[in-house]
Design an enzyme around this catalytic site. Structure first.
Site, PDB file in Angstrom:
ATOM      1  N   ASP A 121    -124.423  52.890  22.673  1.00  0.00           N
ATOM      2  CA  ASP A 121    -123.775  51.996  23.630  1.00  0.00           C
ATOM      3  C   ASP A 121    -124.681  51.897  24.852  1.00  0.00           C
ATOM      4  O   ASP A 121    -124.909  52.894  25.539  1.00  0.00           O
ATOM      5  CB  ASP A 121    -122.408  52.581  23.998  1.00  0.00           C
ATOM      6  N   HIS A 128    -122.255  44.183  35.646  1.00  0.00           N
ATOM      7  CA  HIS A 128    -121.280  45.204  35.260  1.00  0.00           C
ATOM      8  C   HIS A 128    -121.656  46.570  35.845  1.00  0.00           C
ATOM      9  O   HIS A 128    -120.804  47.277  36.399  1.00  0.00           O
ATOM     10  CB  HIS A 128    -121.199  45.298  33.738  1.00  0.00           C
ATOM     11  N   GLU A 193    -114.096  46.675  26.712  1.00  0.00           N
ATOM     12  CA  GLU A 193    -115.430  46.283  27.138  1.00  0.00           C
ATOM     13  C   GLU A 193    -115.901  45.217  26.151  1.00  0.00           C
ATOM     14  O   GLU A 193    -116.038  45.484  24.953  1.00  0.00           O
ATOM     15  CB  GLU A 193    -116.386  47.482  27.156  1.00  0.00           C
ATOM     16  N   GLU A 195    -118.562  43.148  24.436  1.00  0.00           N
ATOM     17  CA  GLU A 195    -119.987  43.386  24.234  1.00  0.00           C
ATOM     18  C   GLU A 195    -120.486  42.616  23.012  1.00  0.00           C
ATOM     19  O   GLU A 195    -119.711  42.171  22.174  1.00  0.00           O
ATOM     20  CB  GLU A 195    -120.256  44.891  24.017  1.00  0.00           C
ATOM     21  N   ASP A 227    -115.590  47.732  23.002  1.00  0.00           N
ATOM     22  CA  ASP A 227    -115.798  49.169  23.178  1.00  0.00           C
ATOM     23  C   ASP A 227    -114.659  49.708  24.053  1.00  0.00           C
ATOM     24  O   ASP A 227    -114.813  49.899  25.254  1.00  0.00           O
ATOM     25  CB  ASP A 227    -117.169  49.388  23.835  1.00  0.00           C
ATOM     26  N   ARG A 231    -110.378  54.823  30.979  1.00  0.00           N
ATOM     27  CA  ARG A 231    -111.086  55.033  32.248  1.00  0.00           C
ATOM     28  C   ARG A 231    -110.730  56.336  32.920  1.00  0.00           C
ATOM     29  O   ARG A 231    -111.570  56.944  33.609  1.00  0.00           O
ATOM     30  CB  ARG A 231    -110.774  53.869  33.200  1.00  0.00           C
ATOM     31  N   GLN A 234    -112.559  59.039  31.031  1.00  0.00           N
ATOM     32  CA  GLN A 234    -113.993  58.846  31.285  1.00  0.00           C
ATOM     33  C   GLN A 234    -114.380  59.347  32.682  1.00  0.00           C
ATOM     34  O   GLN A 234    -115.387  60.044  32.845  1.00  0.00           O
ATOM     35  CB  GLN A 234    -114.319  57.353  31.159  1.00  0.00           C
ATOM     36  N   LYS A 247    -114.473  57.276  25.181  1.00  0.00           N
ATOM     37  CA  LYS A 247    -114.972  56.106  24.453  1.00  0.00           C
ATOM     38  C   LYS A 247    -115.166  56.407  22.973  1.00  0.00           C
ATOM     39  O   LYS A 247    -115.844  55.644  22.277  1.00  0.00           O
ATOM     40  CB  LYS A 247    -116.294  55.646  25.051  1.00  0.00           C
ATOM     41  N   THR A 251    -114.026  51.919  18.422  1.00  0.00           N
ATOM     42  CA  THR A 251    -114.910  50.827  18.838  1.00  0.00           C
ATOM     43  C   THR A 251    -114.735  49.745  17.785  1.00  0.00           C
ATOM     44  O   THR A 251    -115.029  49.975  16.611  1.00  0.00           O
ATOM     45  CB  THR A 251    -116.380  51.287  18.896  1.00  0.00           C
ATOM     46  N   GLU A 354    -113.062  45.866  36.065  1.00  0.00           N
ATOM     47  CA  GLU A 354    -113.705  44.934  37.004  1.00  0.00           C
ATOM     48  C   GLU A 354    -112.731  43.836  37.421  1.00  0.00           C
ATOM     49  O   GLU A 354    -112.650  43.472  38.595  1.00  0.00           O
ATOM     50  CB  GLU A 354    -114.935  44.304  36.358  1.00  0.00           C
TER      51      GLU A 354
HETATM   52 CA    CA Z   1    -119.685  50.123  26.316  1.00  0.00          CA
END
Ligand code: CA
Length: 413
Positions: A121, A128, A193, A195, A227, A231, A234, A247, A251, A354
């Site tokens: 990752d 970001h 996330e 991606e 992903d 939070r 994390q 994480k 995924t 975000e």
């Molecule tokens: Ca990621």
């Protein structure tokens, strides 16, 4: 009664037209085991059967019903198979042989199309990384001193990469409560996330770095990635070695791998880099490895943002060059997730942390609902398209996942 499909068997303007031809893998009633496949319009072509009948010298690549054989076969074979598919699906003379091998996509169950080898990752969006840096380290510089010198990444957990549609059970873990106490329990800040994933085909030679100019020999295609990120878990665990369980629970990837051969019209120069990277990462004057892929993130059917992949600072070619620069090798099925794709403005952010400024500003959904992080029952869909020939759009399909309560058995599709 539906009429027999025209040839090519895709309506004009369909995102899976004859210029896309994404690869996948399915199970279906009446088909033995897994079958490799290609999407054309709203149909799938059974590639395991098609190669057995029409291209027998390449049939062994697809005999196990996955893309594993094709990935490892290298660029000459990738081009040969794509050329054959293009003939079969555009030249009406092939219709009698090919048509019986098509079936409606709605009638099949798409599975994880390749065996995920190693999963990395990355963290390639300057927007970001800056936004997250401000939230996680409000008193320091948003970008760490190394960020503009190397593509930051960590080795993720390939065993929990799941195909689109697989439910995602809310993870549990250690976190700090708002009052500062330590707690163990279901994540209260479950995020997405958005991606783009690059799928490695040809393996590298152990100990031999892959220079930027050779990236096209090794990188096969792209998929979409969500992903999922807890939070709160994390934030507590990531110092000093980076993300771990926050994480590692799921995924999600889209079921279709779009070969880079389909994305020639989407190639764009990456943004200017300042400072100039070290020579092994300096792509000035080389083949452009930016891609004008436009993502769309929806929550329960409501569009939250449209992240632009073209804005990514580091490219997959640079990620491959960096990863192998120290002696690591890559194998068929290695998956490079780009890192959250975020543009410069909120309508282009690829994560809830975000979009809600760390959970401080809830999003308003239609019907008056507000959301900071994900609730059980929420469904997130990330889709994407890219420029194709003659003003058309190439589809990348979508990756979809619904949050289910902690401990719910989800299985792997
Ligand atoms: Ca990621």
């Amino acid at each position: 009664m539906s009429a027999a499909p025209a040839w090519p068997p895709a309506p004009p303007g369909h995102p899976f037209g004859p210029h896309t031809l994404p690869y996948g893998s399915f199970r279906a009633e009446g088909a033995e085991g897994r079958r490799a496949c290609v999407a054309i319009g709203d149909l799938v072509l059974d590639l395991t059967a098609a190669t057995a009948a029409l291209l027998p010298e390449r049939a062994p690549l697809f005999a196990d019903g996955t893309l594993d054989g094709l990935l490892g076969a290298g660029p000459a074979v990738w081009a040969e198979v794509r050329a054959a598919l293009t003939r079969w699906l555009t030249d009406a003379r092939h219709r009698p042989a090919v048509e019986p091998l098509l079936r409606p996509a709605a009638d099949v169950t798409l599975t994880l199309p390749f065996t995920v080898a190693d999963y990395v990752d990355f963290y390639a969006s300057e927007h970001h990384a800056t936004n997250l840096g401000r939230l996680f380290r409000p008193d320091g510089d948003p970008l760490t001193p190394n960020w503009k010198h190397l593509p930051i990444g960590y080795h993720g957990r390939s065993g929990t990469v799941v195909v689109s549609g697989t439910p995602v059970a809310r993870p549990a873990g250690q976190r700090r409560t708002a009052g500062g106490d330590l707690a163990f329990g279901p994540s209260e800040r479950l995020d997405i996330e958005a991606e783009v994933g690059f799928v490695v085909g040809t393996p590298s030679v152990p100990g031999r770095p892959v220079p930027l100019a050779d990236a096209g020999r090794h990188l096969f295609g792209v998929c979409l990635v969500n992903d999922w990120s807890a939070r709160d878990i994390q934030a507590w665990e990531y110092v000093p070695l980076g993300p771990f369980l926050g994480k590692a629970f799921a995924t999600s990837v889209s079921p279709w791998v779009v070969p880079l051969a389909a994305l020639g019209h989407a190639r764009v120069a990456p943004p200017p880099r300042d400072p100039r990277p070290l020579p092994y990462l300096d792509d000035t004057g080389g083949e452009p490895w930016g891609f004008d892929i436009e993502l769309t993130v929806t929550l329960n059917g409501h569009t939250l943002s449209r992240p632009p992949f073209a804005a990514m600072y580091w490219t997959a070619a640079q990620q491959l060059a960096h990863l192998t620069s120290g002696g690591a090798r890559v194998r068929p099925g290695d998956l490079f997730a780009s890192g959250t794709v975020s543009g410069p403005v909120p309508g282009q952010y690829g994560s809830l942390i975000e979009l809600t400024r760390g959970g401080a500003v809830p999003l308003e959904l239609p019907g008056g609902e507000a959301r900071t992080f994900l609730r059980d029952g929420d469904e997130v869909v990330i889709g994407a398209t890219a420029p194709g020939p003659d003003g058309s759009r190439i589809g990348l399909g979508s990756v979809r996942g619904r949050i289910v309560p902690p401990g719910t058995p989800t299985g792997h599709a």
